[in-house]
Write an enzyme that holds these catalytic residues in place. Structure first.
Site, mmCIF file in Angstrom:
data_model
loop_
_atom_site.group_PDB
_atom_site.id
_atom_site.type_symbol
_atom_site.label_atom_id
_atom_site.label_comp_id
_atom_site.label_asym_id
_atom_site.label_seq_id
_atom_site.Cartn_x
_atom_site.Cartn_y
_atom_site.Cartn_z
ATOM 1 N N HIS A 141 0.843 -1.184 0.000
ATOM 2 C CA HIS A 141 0.000 0.000 0.000
ATOM 3 C C HIS A 141 0.879 1.236 0.000
ATOM 4 C CE1 HIS A 141 -3.089 2.897 1.269
ATOM 5 N NE2 HIS A 141 -3.967 2.014 0.843
ATOM 6 N N ASP A 186 -7.869 -4.749 -0.630
ATOM 7 C CA ASP A 186 -8.393 -5.088 -1.946
ATOM 8 C C ASP A 186 -8.848 -6.536 -2.067
ATOM 9 O OD1 ASP A 186 -8.042 -2.512 -2.987
ATOM 10 O OD2 ASP A 186 -5.922 -2.889 -3.354
#
Length: 491
Positions: free
Chosen positions: A337, A393
């Site tokens: 991330h 995700d």
């Protein structure tokens, strides 16, 4: 050391800078562990021999930050993220507590207004949001203008912009540029009404985009259901008597909406603020944010995870896939991330939510592949060194188990993120000192001044990217280009 200029700050809470070009020393104030970029404009130097005039050295030093890696553009009270420690808080409340005890609309109130609501405040807010979920009947014609196979994010982005055409009262271009910045009771009331409309209609517009694909008639939002249950109803109702969406799925969707409601100044939120800084109406600003979210590096990431897992096919292929990732032959989605350098705190909640959903839907066939990929990556030194831990995700596995098509995943991201966009937009409209339009600087590295050359005297500039790519025409275009007609010429 050279002759010092006037200090920009005094005391220990400052930064001392020595410009080796001139020998001058400057003092820059530090506030909230940040320095004002405009302070560097006072650091000027004479042009050096051979230096480009376009560097504007005599106009002060610029701060270069490609991709906003370390630039703070505003002061905010909304969301705090500690990427090193894996912390996410809405208005000071840990995301783990909110996911366990709160709801999406209650957290929406928190994000927008700054505190958890009382029972009466929550009732008023939720009632207004649900009341404003109905769209004008003309919207049906607008949605039917799209092809049956149009991407739902393209439809949703267009729909948010279209929505603004109905509410002239919310357009500063028509009602005055201080419409939302005055902070008066009347101004706040107009602002609140648009917030109700956008949050309420987000699910309706998304459901209509979904039903375009299905070729079904659109459904008026029902009464008496929760925010996410109403969303599921609008997508799936097909004339059944006393139809009720499954409560486990509605609850799971509510948790995922809460987790996705805000994430500080990500690409789409920044787009909303950049657009909103021109004092455009909030519907246009939200449409811009939706367009930003559409990209595969942002809202399309959870769709990319599923496509990656499908390509791996089974757990036995995971080792070979990870080796291909190391060789940069494949892309690893769902890990790592931009902010988090450890596990995304939302990922743990997603896993727990997935377990509840799988109890009634059955486990997704990709789950074993996902778990094998997670286990292998977490033991591999290559990924450990790069801090590539799972992120949020992987919620795409839940969406897939619930029966949503892959290209609808970004829509399920955009609908809850409307809340965060509005919270930041509202904060900017009401900030002290008013709104200044966002206008970043650049470093011009192109050609210096050139004189115009007549076309017959020019030399061709060739090379990839230096000249437009010709289109290979076929069909009617090809035949037309080969034809002769008045006003045209045979090629």
């Amino acid at each position: 050391m050279g002759q010092p200029t006037k200090n920009l700050a005094s005391g220990d809470n400052s930064l001392t800078i020595r410009d080796n070009r001139t020998g001058k020393v400057y003092t820059v104030p530090i506030q909230d562990n940040s320095v004002p970029a405009t302070s560097f404009k006072s650091i000027i130097a004479p042009f050096q021999e051979g230096e480009r005039a376009e560097n504007e050295t005599d106009k002060g030093l610029r701060v270069a930050d490609k991709g906003y890696l370390n630039t703070a553009v505003l002061r905010s009270e909304i969301t705090f993220i500690d990427g090193e420690a894996g912390i996410l808080r809405y208005r000071g409340y840990p995301i783990e507590q909110l996911a366990l005890k709160s709801s999406h609309l209650e957290s929406a109130y928190l994000l927008v207004y700054g505190s958890l609501p009382t029972q009466n405040q929550r009732k008023t807010f939720e009632t207004e949001v649900m009341h404003h979920s109905v769209v004008h009947a003309d919207a049906a014609q607008f949605f039917r203008s799209f092809r049956y196979d149009a991407h739902p994010m393209a439809i949703l982005t267009s729909a948010f912009a279209y929505l603004g055409s109905y509410y002239s009262e919310a357009n500063p271009s028509l009602k005055g540029q201080t419409l939302f910045t005055k902070g008066t009771p009347e101004s706040l009331a107009i602002m609140d009404k648009q917030i109700y409309r956008l949050i309420g209609k987000a699910t309706t517009l998304a459901a209509m985009a979904y039903r375009v694909r299905q070729g079904r008639e659109f459904v008026i939002p029902p009464t008496g259901l929760s925010y996410t249950a109403s969303f599921l109803y609008q997508m799936d109702y097909h004339g059944q008597t006393n139809y009720q969406p499954n409560p486990v799925l509605a609850k799971a969707l509510d948790i995922l909406f809460l987790l996705h409601a805000d994430h500080e100044l990500n690409a789409s939120c920044t787009t909303v603020l950049q657009t909103g800084s021109s004092l455009v109406d909030p519907f246009s600003a939200i449409a811009a944010g939706c367009a930003s979210l559409y990209g595969p590096l942002h809202g399309g990431a959870n769709e990319a995870v599923i496509r990656m897992l499908i390509s791996i096919e089974s757990p036995k292929n995971v080792p070979a896939f990870l080796e291909a990732v190391k060789k940069r032959e494949k892309v690893l989605s769902g890990f790592g991330h931009r902010v988090y350098k450890t596990s995304d705190p939302r990922s743990f909640i997603v896993r727990k939510t997935a377990d509840e959903v799988f109890k009634i839907t059955g486990k997704d066939e990709l789950l074993e592949t996902a778990m094998a990929l997670h286990e292998a990556a977490m033991k591999d030194e290559y990924f450990i060194k790069r801090r590539l831990a799972p992120n949020v995700d992987f919620c795409g596995l839940i969406y897939r188990a619930m029966g949503f098509p892959l290209d609808f995943f970004p829509v399920l991201f955009a609908v809850p993120r409307v809340v965060g966009w509005l919270a930041h937009w509202r904060q900017m409209m009401l900030q002290e000192g008013g709104v200044k339009i966002w206008r970043p600087r650049q470093m011009y590295v192109g050609a210096g001044q050139r004189d115009y050359v007549p076309v017959e005297e020019r030399e061709a500039v060739e090379g990839q990217g230096k000249t437009p790519t010709p289109v290979v025409h076929s069909g009617m275009s090809k035949r037309t280009m080969l034809a002769t007609f008045e006003g045209g010429a045979k090629l």
